[in-house]
Design an enzyme around this catalytic site. Structure first.
Site, mmCIF file in Angstrom:
data_model
loop_
_atom_site.group_PDB
_atom_site.id
_atom_site.type_symbol
_atom_site.label_atom_id
_atom_site.label_comp_id
_atom_site.label_asym_id
_atom_site.label_seq_id
_atom_site.Cartn_x
_atom_site.Cartn_y
_atom_site.Cartn_z
ATOM 1 N N THR A 151 0.936 -1.255 0.037
ATOM 2 C CA THR A 151 0.251 0.122 0.056
ATOM 3 C C THR A 151 0.776 1.229 -0.138
ATOM 4 O OG1 THR A 151 -1.492 -1.059 1.288
ATOM 5 C CG2 THR A 151 -1.680 1.334 1.360
ATOM 6 N N GLY A 181 -8.907 -4.632 2.737
ATOM 7 C CA GLY A 181 -7.763 -4.671 3.703
ATOM 8 C C GLY A 181 -7.937 -3.553 4.621
HETATM 9 N N1 GLY Z 1 -2.256 -3.450 3.439
HETATM 10 C C1 GLY Z 1 -2.804 -3.630 2.280
HETATM 11 C C2 GLY Z 1 -3.912 -4.765 2.416
HETATM 12 O O1 GLY Z 1 -3.791 -5.836 3.048
HETATM 13 O O2 GLY Z 1 -4.975 -4.712 1.572
#
Ligand code: GLY
Length: 318
Positions: A151, A181
């Protein structure tokens, strides 16, 4: 007055370089976040954010994004967005809504059309090939289908003392349709309070959201802790707790900045991040977790590392 930005991953650096130039000229933290994340979303070779992001298990790109204004706690978020060109722009717009400020799926596209935002097919040929190759790999070996969840998350401080943050992600590669997420979830993927500071996360969303680590980092900064101490304590304490109680913990990497432009980073995996402030030209760092659970070892990314990164992300996919 200080200004600055901190962001997850090398991919954020060009965006924060341009946006901190605008902050130097008096630009707002809100605009800095949107402009910088938009740059990441638009670059097709970043395979975990925006256009060119990797698809879910049925070959469809579903994007999550969020924006938060640390002055008034306004939050806007989208999840499972399939056709909006810039999820962060829509998230920022949603942050001004009193109601319905977090939209999912078709609701995102409907809102974007109503508000005059651009739609686009977000699946690139390159992402499609990567997906097809992964399907083949899974078919022929016993690999987990899930891989990669990088991300982009950013925190910005402007010269008026206003702070904002944002996230954008295609989430877990090969995720189930409709999987969301941590990135659009307040407190987990991001949190900011202009009177304290902000934090944002990248890593395995399913585990990050168990600890509300971005909120916890900001809360600890609010007790007077330096961002490095706060993000380290929030992240590693929870990682240890999760390991103890569940036997395992996914990748956790968080960045934080306070309202003085001081910053910190914590991670349990090797991780790159970018920082630019009135004191520091845009810089890409690598962070390595310490074996004793202490502060990560941080070094400036070498030209060799940067060249290898660029070659890797643009290499032809067979
Ligand atoms: N941190 C991004 C996700 O797990 O969707």
């Amino acid at each position: 007055m200080s200004y600055g930005m901190i962001a997850t991953w090398r991919m954020a650096c060009d965006g924060i370089a341009a946006a901190t130039q605008a902050l130097a000229e008096g630009g707002s933290s809100q605009k800095a976040i949107v402009d910088a994340i938009k740059m990441v979303e638009d670059y097709p070779f970043y395979k975990s954010v925006g256009y060119g992001g990797l698809p879910n298990e049925v070959g469809m790109v579903e994007l999550d994004a969020a924006f938060m204004n640390g002055d008034n706690f306004d939050i806007g978020a989208v999840a499972g967005s399939r056709s909006v060109k810039n999820p962060i722009v829509v998230a920022e717009k949603l942050s001004h809504e009193r109601f319905n400020s977090f939209l999912v799926g078709d609701g995102v596209a409907k809102y974007a059309i109503k508000e005059g935002f651009e739609l686009q097919n977000m699946l690139t040929e390159r992402a499609k090939k990567t997906w097809q190759n992964r399907l083949e790999e899974i078919r022929h070996s016993n690999l987990s289908p899930y891989d990669g969840h990088d991300t982009v998350g950013m925190v910005a401080l402007d010269q008026t003392g206003s702070m904002s943050c944002g996230t954008s992600s295609s989430g877990l590669f090969m995720k189930k349709e409709g999987r969301v997420g941590d990135s659009p979830l307040s407190g987990s993927g991001f949190y900011v309070d202009s009177e304290i500071g902000g934090a944002t996360a990248t890593g395995l969303g399913e585990d990050l959201m168990k600890g509300c680590l971005s909120y916890e980092t900001v809360r600890l900064m609010g007790t007077g802790m330096h961002p490095q101490a706060a993000v380290q304590q929030a992240t590693m304490d929870f990682a240890k707790r999760l390991e103890r109680r569940k036997g395992k913990c996914g990748a956790f990497s968080l960045v934080a900045m306070n309202n003085q432009g001081e910053w910190g980073v914590a991670t349990n995996v090797e991780f790159s991040f970018a920082v630019a402030t009135d004191q520091l030209a845009p810089t890409i760092y690598l962070a390595y977790p310490a074996e004793d659970g202490g502060n990560p070892q941080i070094e400036v990314a070498s030209q060799e590392w940067l060249d290898a990164y660029q070659a890797r992300i643009t290499a032809p996919i067979k």
